[in-house]
Design an enzyme around this catalytic site. Structure first.
Site, PDB file in Angstrom:
ATOM      1  N   ASP A  92      -7.861   8.320   0.374  1.00 40.78           N
ATOM      2  CA  ASP A  92      -8.387   7.231   1.210  1.00 40.78           C
ATOM      3  C   ASP A  92      -8.195   7.509   2.698  1.00 40.78           C
ATOM      4  O   ASP A  92      -8.740   6.801   3.544  1.00 40.78           O
ATOM      5  CB  ASP A  92      -7.727   5.890   0.846  1.00 40.78           C
ATOM      6  CG  ASP A  92      -8.443   5.206  -0.310  1.00 40.78           C
ATOM      7  OD1 ASP A  92      -9.576   5.602  -0.621  1.00 40.78           O
ATOM      8  OD2 ASP A  92      -7.869   4.273  -0.893  1.00 40.78           O
ATOM      9  N   THR A  97      -8.536   0.864  -9.353  1.00 37.91           N
ATOM     10  CA  THR A  97      -8.128  -0.429  -8.824  1.00 37.91           C
ATOM     11  C   THR A  97      -8.308  -1.551  -9.838  1.00 37.91           C
ATOM     12  O   THR A  97      -9.200  -1.495 -10.667  1.00 37.91           O
ATOM     13  CB  THR A  97      -8.982  -0.724  -7.579  1.00 37.91           C
ATOM     14  OG1 THR A  97      -8.869   0.390  -6.737  1.00 37.91           O
ATOM     15  CG2 THR A  97      -8.602  -1.989  -6.878  1.00 37.91           C
ATOM     16  N   GLY A 104     -13.700   0.589  -4.978  1.00 34.24           N
ATOM     17  CA  GLY A 104     -13.708   1.403  -3.763  1.00 34.24           C
ATOM     18  C   GLY A 104     -14.422   0.692  -2.630  1.00 34.24           C
ATOM     19  O   GLY A 104     -14.213  -0.500  -2.398  1.00 34.24           O
ATOM     20  N   ASN A 162      -6.068   4.242  -7.092  1.00 36.88           N
ATOM     21  CA  ASN A 162      -7.261   4.794  -6.454  1.00 36.88           C
ATOM     22  C   ASN A 162      -8.259   5.216  -7.526  1.00 36.88           C
ATOM     23  O   ASN A 162      -8.951   4.387  -8.069  1.00 36.88           O
ATOM     24  CB  ASN A 162      -6.951   5.928  -5.468  1.00 36.88           C
ATOM     25  CG  ASN A 162      -8.171   6.234  -4.595  1.00 36.88           C
ATOM     26  OD1 ASN A 162      -9.025   5.368  -4.439  1.00 36.88           O
ATOM     27  ND2 ASN A 162      -8.263   7.413  -4.059  1.00 36.88           N
ATOM     28  N   SER A 169      -7.808   1.052   3.438  1.00 33.00           N
ATOM     29  CA  SER A 169      -8.258   0.598   2.122  1.00 33.00           C
ATOM     30  C   SER A 169      -9.468  -0.311   2.245  1.00 33.00           C
ATOM     31  O   SER A 169      -9.719  -0.899   3.307  1.00 33.00           O
ATOM     32  CB  SER A 169      -7.114  -0.173   1.461  1.00 33.00           C
ATOM     33  OG  SER A 169      -7.543  -0.782   0.275  1.00 33.00           O
ATOM     34  N   ARG A 214       0.836  -1.198   0.000  1.00 31.50           N
ATOM     35  CA  ARG A 214       0.000   0.000   0.000  1.00 31.50           C
ATOM     36  C   ARG A 214       0.878   1.259   0.000  1.00 31.50           C
ATOM     37  O   ARG A 214       1.941   1.283   0.637  1.00 31.50           O
ATOM     38  CB  ARG A 214      -0.839  -0.038   1.282  1.00 31.50           C
ATOM     39  CG  ARG A 214      -1.792   1.123   1.481  1.00 31.50           C
ATOM     40  CD  ARG A 214      -2.937   1.045   0.547  1.00 31.50           C
ATOM     41  NE  ARG A 214      -4.072   1.862   0.979  1.00 31.50           N
ATOM     42  CZ  ARG A 214      -5.060   2.193   0.165  1.00 31.50           C
ATOM     43  NH1 ARG A 214      -5.057   1.801  -1.099  1.00 31.50           N
ATOM     44  NH2 ARG A 214      -6.076   2.905   0.596  1.00 31.50           N
TER      45      ARG A 214
HETATM   46  O1  DON Z   1      -7.943   1.178  -1.439  1.00 32.70           O
HETATM   47  C1  DON Z   1      -9.098   1.484  -1.675  1.00 32.70           C
HETATM   48  O2  DON Z   1     -10.045   1.114  -1.020  1.00 32.70           O
HETATM   49  C2  DON Z   1      -9.392   2.354  -2.893  1.00 32.70           C
HETATM   50  N1  DON Z   1      -8.230   3.157  -3.184  1.00 32.70           N
HETATM   51  C3  DON Z   1      -9.764   1.486  -4.036  1.00 32.70           C
HETATM   52  C4  DON Z   1     -10.095   2.269  -5.277  1.00 32.70           C
HETATM   53  C5  DON Z   1     -10.842   1.511  -6.287  1.00 32.70           C
HETATM   54  O3  DON Z   1     -11.238   0.403  -6.096  1.00 32.70           O
HETATM   55  C6  DON Z   1     -11.159   2.238  -7.543  1.00 32.70           C
HETATM   56  N2  DON Z   1     -11.625   1.332  -8.557  1.00 32.70           N
HETATM   57  N3  DON Z   1     -12.654   1.146  -9.019  1.00 32.70           N
END
Ligand code: DON
Length: 567
Positions: A418, A376, A469, A396, A447, A103
């Site tokens: 985040d 992601t 997310g 992100n 996350s 991360r």
């Molecule tokens: O770590 C996390 O929870 C977010 N940064 C994830 C972002 C994400 O999944 C974007 N994609 N669709």
């Protein structure tokens, strides 16, 4: 408004691909790609093929992970990256489990109120767009950590296919062309030159990533220092600082990925191996699975009134705890054992009623006595030796901060969003945080990424994960339940319409067209608020299932260009 933009963007992009396929996916049972012994499922066919080529020549799942992750950095710049970070959960063929946390971290010069103005209000866009949004990237160090511990082929052999792919170029897909057209104006807003992705790319065009190939060559030739020191580090730091950011060479050279124990728990006769903090995914899903365990989920039926109610109430309570208790375990003390214990979770569910929704306004985090607080992409890999990995990696938002280090050919993340910039104020995914997830130098932001491996009868059963997310956690949860409780195959489980609740906002988000109006009315009568029109994407799951005959079934999400490849 800027905070809403990425969410609206998800709507735009994913509505396009949903139109054609959702109804078909619902009505027909679809079997995913089947392989005898080894498989890679990822967001792009090019990356899945490269991973499988490594498996074919005798590499293990970890070798394939390195090759796949680097190929995604080339073929899927939307989220694949060397300028971001991620998590990997593994299970070796002798049953050993663990996780790698690569991360991003806050830069040394970061501070708690860095996204607030002099009146203590959030400065719109500062944590999401541009150089101030960038966290110190972890992907490259993560891959070297994996190689050091588990790699069986030389690193140079694992990175070369990504270099070759970057030089040869990658064909633009329809969905990619739509995404690029949508995000184009951000690229020019943030960067001081016209970047490679900022042309009028059309479906079928080939984009050559020559600068990125050179960066990958430096990584091949100099190891982690090829990214965190020397020429690449220089390019990255100079450009970020030129755009007003705070990342230094010291931040880069200090970065270290970390091995952490997995969050492990049982659900009926399954053992679920999930990501530990700084991901919230393992703890949240442990709580949700524990909350529903006493109920006969299968008898309620898939996406029935009762199963939606039960999951929603379990999710609501888990996300309320997430918001209060979870953050970087190197900075905050998290009462993990209590949070995922059946007794605690049962207590949290004590006021659950089939008659009406529990309003989130009346529900806070659980009270733990004696506790001292001080965009992601996912891929799943199984090799012929029986090792499995589940890895989720991210910038992100879509194309991260949109900051593109042109000299090095890569995007940088906007992972700083985040963090909880201000208690009680939602981030890009509508998530509310508290002190546990406040900003501090070198701290990792909380996350929702939830790479997960499931074991049944002491054998590998599933590898599952997703982007999306805050909706990642519930997408992974529903996919596992679809297979285990509702007897679906892997591809069907991935295709099935999903819904999501995250405590606040107090609303069930449902995939459009996936749920009929009668069901929606019944939920509304019980006090649930439903968001169905124009709802956001609820995950894009890539998964592998071990079938009773020992073969593997891939689940590659039709919501993207995802692809299962294997042999
Ligand atoms: O770590 C996390 O929870 C977010 N940064 C994830 C972002 C994400 O999944 C974007 N994609 N669709």
């Amino acid at each position: 408004m800027k905070k809403l933009i990425p969410i609206i963007a998800f709507v735009f992009i994913f509505m396009q691909c949903k139109k054609n396929t959702l109804e078909t996916a619902q009505n027909n049972k679809i079997t995913g790609f089947i392989a005898d012994s080894a498989m890679v499922v990822s967001a792009r066919e090019e990356a899945s093929k490269i991973g499988v080529a490594i498996l074919k020549k005798g590499g293990n799942a970890f070798d394939a992970m390195i090759a796949t992750e680097l190929s995604l950095a080339v073929a899927y710049p939307f989220a694949g990256n060397i300028g971001g970070g991620g998590f990997m959960v593994y299970r070796t063929n002798d049953g050993k489990t663990g996780t790698l946390d690569y991360r991003e971290k806050a830069p040394l010069a970061a501070s708690k109120n860095m996204y607030l103005d002099e009146n203590g209000n959030i400065i719109e866009g500062k944590s999401t767009l541009g150089a101030m949004a960038v966290g110190v990237p972890g992907t490259v160090d993560g891959l070297f950590k994996v190689h050091e511990k588990f790699g069986s082929l030389p690193f140079s052999e694992l990175i070369q296919p990504a270099i070759d792919l970057a030089n040869k170029g990658v064909v633009v897909t329809k969905k990619q062309a739509e995404r690029l057209a949508y995000y184009k104006h951000y690229f020019s807003e943030v960067n001081d030159t016209i970047i490679l992705l900022d042309y009028d790319w059309k479906e079928g065009d080939t984009i050559k990533y020559v600068k990125l190939a050179k960066t990958l060559e430096r990584i091949r030739d100099h190891g982690r220092d090829g990214f965190y020191k020397g020429e690449t580090a220089e390019m990255l730091v100079n450009y970020v600082q030129k755009l007003g950011g705070i990342i230094t060479k010291e931040d880069l050279s200090n970065y270290e990925a970390k091995w952490r124990n997995a969050i492990e728990f049982n659900y009926k006769d399954l053992k679920i191996i999930a990501m530990s903090p700084p991901s919230s995914g393992g703890i949240c899903n442990a709580q949700i699975f524990k909350a529903i365990e006493p109920f006969d989920m299968a008898s309620y039926g898939h996406n029935s009134l009762k199963s939606i109610q039960l999951l929603t109430e379990a999710e609501r309570r888990a996300y309320a705890d997430r918001s209060y208790y979870l953050g970087d375990p190197d900075f905050v003390n998290i009462p993990i054992d209590t949070l995922i214990s059946s007794t605690y979770v049962k207590n949290r569910m004590a006021n659950f009623s089939w008659d009406h929704a529990t309003p989130s306004s009346t529900l806070k985090h659980g009270n733990i006595v004696g506790y001292e607080s001080d965009e992601t992409t996912h891929y799943s890999i199984v090799d012929k030796y029986g090792n499995s990995i589940s890895a989720t990696t991210t910038l992100n938002g879509a194309y991260g901060s949109k900051v593109y280090v042109s000299e090095g050919g890569f995007f940088l993340n906007n992972e700083m969003d985040d963090f909880s910039s201000k208690p009680g104020i939602p981030n890009m995914f509508g998530l509310i945080g508290a002190e546990a997830n406040s900003i501090a130098p070198e701290k990792r932001m909380l996350s929702s990424m939830t790479p997960t491996i499931v074991e049944k009868n002491n054998q590998f059963y599933m590898s599952v994960g997703s982007p999306g997310g805050s909706t990642i956690i519930t997408s992974v949860l529903q996919t596992i339940l679809n297979v285990y409780e509702f007897q679906m195959g892997m591809q069907d489980a991935v295709n099935a319409p999903r819904f999501h609740h995250q405590w606040l906002p107090d609303v069930i988000t449902m995939e459009p067209k996936g749920f009929d109006s009668l069901l929606v009315n019944q939920l509304q009568e019980k006090g649930y608020q439903i968001k169905q029109e124009n709802s956001v994407i609820l995950g894009k799951v890539d998964a592998v299932l071990r079938l009773p005959n020992g073969k593997l079934e891939g689940g590659a999400d039709y919501r993207g260009d995802d692809k299962a490849v294997g042999f």
